[in-house]
Design a protein around this motif. Structure first.
Motif, short mmCIF file in Angstrom:
data_model
loop_
_atom_site.label_atom_id
_atom_site.label_comp_id
_atom_site.label_asym_id
_atom_site.label_seq_id
_atom_site.Cartn_x
_atom_site.Cartn_y
_atom_site.Cartn_z
N ARG A 114 -31.60 -12.22 5.22
CA ARG A 114 -31.79 -11.58 6.41
C ARG A 114 -29.78 -10.85 6.18
NH1 ARG A 114 -30.64 -13.55 12.31
NH2 ARG A 114 -30.54 -15.37 11.36
N PRO A 115 -29.26 -11.55 5.86
CA PRO A 115 -27.63 -11.02 6.75
C PRO A 115 -27.58 -9.92 5.76
CG PRO A 115 -28.25 -13.63 6.28
CD PRO A 115 -28.83 -13.09 6.14
N ALA A 116 -28.07 -10.10 4.33
CA ALA A 116 -27.41 -9.04 3.48
C ALA A 116 -28.33 -7.67 4.03
CB ALA A 116 -27.82 -9.19 2.29
N VAL A 117 -29.79 -8.00 4.18
CA VAL A 117 -30.71 -6.50 5.37
C VAL A 117 -30.31 -6.58 6.39
CG1 VAL A 117 -32.79 -6.68 5.73
CG2 VAL A 117 -33.01 -7.84 2.96
N GLU A 118 -29.67 -7.26 6.95
CA GLU A 118 -29.07 -6.13 8.60
C GLU A 118 -28.13 -5.79 8.20
OE1 GLU A 118 -28.92 -9.64 11.12
OE2 GLU A 118 -30.88 -9.49 12.05
N SER A 119 -27.56 -5.81 7.40
CA SER A 119 -26.24 -5.42 6.94
C SER A 119 -26.57 -3.64 7.06
CB SER A 119 -25.04 -6.15 6.57
OG SER A 119 -25.93 -5.80 4.75
N ASP A 120 -27.70 -3.46 6.57
CA ASP A 120 -27.71 -2.44 5.64
C ASP A 120 -28.91 -1.63 7.11
OD1 ASP A 120 -27.14 -2.23 3.16
OD2 ASP A 120 -28.62 -2.98 1.88
N GLY A 121 -29.24 -2.40 7.72
CA GLY A 121 -29.60 -1.98 8.99
C GLY A 121 -31.15 -1.71 9.43
N GLY A 122 -31.71 -2.79 8.21
CA GLY A 122 -32.95 -3.12 8.40
C GLY A 122 -33.60 -4.90 8.23
N ALA A 123 -34.26 -5.21 8.20
CA ALA A 123 -34.75 -6.59 8.49
C ALA A 123 -35.95 -6.85 8.04
CB ALA A 123 -34.96 -7.12 10.37
N ILE A 124 -36.45 -8.27 7.49
CA ILE A 124 -37.30 -8.96 6.43
C ILE A 124 -37.50 -10.15 7.33
CG2 ILE A 124 -35.55 -10.94 5.43
CD1 ILE A 124 -37.39 -10.29 2.81
N TYR A 178 -42.35 -8.76 5.83
CA TYR A 178 -41.96 -7.21 6.00
C TYR A 178 -40.85 -6.91 6.33
CZ TYR A 178 -46.68 -8.79 7.80
OH TYR A 178 -48.25 -8.77 8.71
N LEU A 179 -41.34 -5.92 5.29
CA LEU A 179 -39.72 -5.24 6.04
C LEU A 179 -39.70 -4.08 6.63
CD1 LEU A 179 -38.67 -4.49 1.57
CD2 LEU A 179 -37.72 -5.65 3.26
N GLN A 180 -37.88 -3.83 7.16
CA GLN A 180 -38.80 -3.24 8.89
C GLN A 180 -37.09 -2.10 9.10
OE1 GLN A 180 -39.04 -6.61 10.88
NE2 GLN A 180 -40.89 -5.21 11.79
N GLY A 181 -37.04 -1.20 9.75
CA GLY A 181 -35.81 -0.12 9.91
C GLY A 181 -35.64 0.58 9.01
#
Length: 198
Positions: free
Chosen positions: A135-145, A160-163
């Motif tokens: 989650r922290p890595a995905v959020e740093s790219d502007g998304g979420a899992i 689910y991949l979001q953002g």
């Protein structure tokens, strides 16, 4: 009413059509994410967002994702970010400084990383690994899992991949070379990771 001081900066994401707009205050409680693939989704009970509804008024906006302190906007293929980013930032600054709401009063969304008492031991481990390492890595790219399901027979994890992750050209590589490899290493029962609704 005091005017809120609003600072906004932008970050490119791996998806060239998505831009992350980072603010100097919280928009959503930590761990909660809100994905709006259409303007109709911004009106749904439980996740209604006047802010997202208004952002869809820009004709190039195709998707909006809101998490902790950022908004990821996905645009159409025809529009260039350099032509519109100033207008979006200006809109957001005015919107927040006039204290307009991000969400409707009753908006709540379930945090899918919360380990439920009904979760099996393996599902608990998967959720913990996604929350701590992915989650922290995905959020740093502007998304979420978000965790969707685990099939104990096939060993398949669905997420689910979001953002910015939704529709990103590199999301398949991230999913297979990053997330799947990590989960298979940490949790031997995991054989495959697939994305839902991408």
């Amino acid at each position: 009413m005091l005017q809120r001081q609003t600072m906004i900066y932008t970050e490119l994401s791996p998806n060239p059509n998505s831009m992350k707009f980072v603010l100097n205050f919280e928009l959503a409680p930590d761990g909660l994410t809100f994905d709006f693939p259409t303007v109709a989704a911004t009106l749904e009970e439980g996740k209604a967002s006047p802010l997202a509804t208004d952002l869809f008024q820009f004709p190039f906006v195709r998707r909006i994702f809101i998490a902790s302190n950022f908004i990821t906007i996905t645009k159409d293929d025809e529009t260039e970010w350099e032509d519109v980013v100033y207008d979006v930032k200006k809109f957001m600054k005015i919107y927040f400084e006039q204290n307009h709401p991000v969400f409707a009063q009753k908006t709540i969304e379930k945090n899918t990383f919360v380990v439920d008492v009904n979760d099996s031991e393996i599902v608990g481990k998967i959720k913990k690994a996604l929350d701590e390492y992915v989650r922290p890595a995905v959020e740093s790219d502007g998304g979420a899992i978000n965790f969707a399901s685990f099939d104990e027979i096939s060993g398949q994890v669905k997420v689910y991949l979001q953002g910015s992750c939704s529709g990103c050209p590199s999301s398949t590589v991230t999913l297979k070379d990053g997330i799947e490899r990590l989960l298979k290493t940490m949790i031997p029962e995991v054989k495959e990771v697939v994305a839902e609704g991408v």
